[in-house]
Enzyme design. Structure first.
Site, PDB file in Angstrom:
ATOM      1  N   HIS A 158       0.821  -1.216   0.000  1.00 57.88           N
ATOM      2  CA  HIS A 158       0.000   0.000   0.000  1.00 57.88           C
ATOM      3  C   HIS A 158       0.861   1.275   0.000  1.00 57.88           C
ATOM      4  O   HIS A 158       0.441   2.321   0.489  1.00 57.88           O
ATOM      5  CB  HIS A 158      -0.949   0.033   1.218  1.00 57.88           C
ATOM      6  CG  HIS A 158      -1.761  -1.197   1.393  1.00 57.88           C
ATOM      7  ND1 HIS A 158      -2.942  -1.411   0.719  1.00 57.88           N
ATOM      8  CD2 HIS A 158      -1.557  -2.307   2.156  1.00 57.88           C
ATOM      9  CE1 HIS A 158      -3.439  -2.586   1.057  1.00 57.88           C
ATOM     10  NE2 HIS A 158      -2.613  -3.155   1.921  1.00 57.88           N
ATOM     11  N   SER A 280      15.460  19.899 -17.653  1.00 59.07           N
ATOM     12  CA  SER A 280      14.299  20.766 -17.793  1.00 59.07           C
ATOM     13  C   SER A 280      14.652  21.947 -18.686  1.00 59.07           C
ATOM     14  O   SER A 280      15.788  22.425 -18.697  1.00 59.07           O
ATOM     15  CB  SER A 280      13.872  21.276 -16.410  1.00 59.07           C
ATOM     16  OG  SER A 280      12.985  22.369 -16.535  1.00 59.07           O
TER      17      SER A 280
END
Length: 432
Positions: A158, A280
């Site tokens: 989880h 970027s």
């Protein structure tokens, strides 16, 4: 566009309609062109065996087909909008070079079984490539599982820290997954390895075509016997190959998700090879894991291809032009899928673990399950042991390596079972 094979006297061909009919078909046929030539060689040999061609005619056809394959490979012959499709281009070239002998090549065959056999040969090639890349990926993962068997790694359920795991267990999981994927490729290859050449338009022809010869000459495992089923199998066999690729891409998607998390600043467990990242355009500080993100996205393209082909198969028996659209879906789906998978082995070979960050993520609560099992092994009912181990006061810093070594069940940290996986991988082979 050159004269159409099917054009009849007195019938006007509307350019707009023909453009719609042809679409990108001739460009897609570049993928299948060498396989189409290969099948044409086998068909010509078959025609000579039943007396349609004499020895000189066969020799001339084989010579020109070999020359065409060379010209195409070297870029001297370009399959483009001058032709309706690859099949027409082959026949036109043979007629230009050999006259009446070239006109005989289409005896006993249809463009329907031409596209079937070329696509089938293409699928066999792609499934062999799929098998090879899955085997290579499994080899890398298996080697790293052995080398890093006792490197502790947090285990998550989880997305929450759960138990102590290891790099060895992580690698072994991908090794076994890609062994299964390679086996799926092998099994699918055996299924699609059926020769449709000689089925013509789906109803056979009034000639004793030597289909056993073309089956052997083209390296097929068996003949696709029923002429009408050859047409019915178009799309069905493609879906089988897509499903085999899809199993590998589903594993790739989950692996890429792991690496997306592990390379994030919040985890910091993994450093990717620099060539697998990009910068970027505005943020000077960034290196982005673009390759693994696109790997993660690749299954979507294959799922779209599968859906398109499946929807095309809502047809009665016999050939229907709808099936032309299956080519684009197949080529694009396999192109993107194999492109992603073939980058994977080198990525896995060259990623690095950040042990300092991994060690910092191992916390006392991750030994609670070990404690519960230890208490149960000493005779305490497991549910009571569970309650005692759930008390944070019972938690203490543990030794992750000792925790792993104590896991004696096959497939866990102290008993990875890599020898079992090695035997399975060795049985697969390549190209067998």
């Amino acid at each position: 566009m050159s004269d159409l094979l099917w054009q009849k006297p007195g019938v006007k061909v509307d350019a707009r309609i023909q453009e719609f009919l042809a679409g990108e078909d001739v460009l897609l046929d570049r993928e299948f062109f060498l396989h189409d030539i290969q099948a044409s060689r086998a068909h010509a040999e078959g025609l000579q065996r039943i007396g349609i061609l004499d020895g000189d005619e066969l020799e001339a056809l084989l010579r020109e087909l070999e020359a065409l394959a060379g010209d195409f490979t070297e870029g001297r012959f370009v399959l483009d909008a001058r032709y309706e499709d690859g099949h027409s281009a082959i026949e036109q070239r043979l007629v230009e070079r050999l006259g009446d002998t070239g006109k005989k090549i289409h005896t006993g065959r249809s463009r329907n079984d031409q596209v079937l056999v070329a696509t089938r040969l293409w699928l066999k090639d792609r499934l062999l490539r799929l098998q090879a890349v899955c085997v290579e990926t499994a080899e890398v993962a298996l080697a790293r599982a052995g080398a890093e068997a006792m490197l502790p790694l947090p285990g998550y359920t989880h997305l929450q820290r759960a138990v102590v795991s290891s790099a060895g267990m992580w690698w072994a999981a991908w090794a076994e997954g890609f062994i299964d994927n390679a086996q799926r490729a092998v099994d699918t290859l055996a299924w699609v390895d059926a020769n449709p050449l000689g089925s013509a338009a789906g109803y056979g022809v009034n000639l004793p075509l030597d289909r056993e010869h073309t089956t052997r000459a083209l390296g097929f495992g068996r003949m696709q016997v029923a002429a009408t089923y050859a047409q019915l199998s178009r799309g069905k066999f493609e879906l089988g190959a897509i499903d085999a690729l899809g199993m590998a891409l589903l594993d790739l998607r989950r692996l890429a998700w792991d690496l997306s998390l592990f390379t994030s600043g919040e985890y910091g467990f993994v450093t990717l090879p620099a060539e697998y990242t990009t910068g970027s355009s505005i943020m000077p500080n960034k290196r982005n894991p673009d390759v693994i993100e696109l790997m993660r996205a690749t299954y979507a393209s294959l799922a779209a291809a599968r859906a398109e082909i499946e929807q095309l198969l809502s047809l009665p028996s016999g050939y229907h032009r709808d099936l032309q659209f299956s080519k684009g879906a197949l080529v694009h789906g396999f192109g993107r899928g194999m492109g992603a998978l073939e980058l994977l082995p080198d990525l896995l070979r060259n990623l690095d673990w950040n042990r300092e960050r991994i060690d910092a993520a191992l916390e006392p609560s991750m030994y609670a399950t070990d404690l519960a099992v230890e208490l149960a092994a000493k005779g305490m009912p497991f549910r009571d042991a569970y309650k005692q181990a759930a008390d944070p006061a019972q938690w203490a810093e543990g030794d992750p390596v000792k925790s792993l070594e104590a896991r004696s069940s096959t497939g866990s940290g102290g008993a990875l079972g890599l020898d079992i996986l090695r035997r399975r991988l060795d049985l697969l082979g390549i190209g067998e």
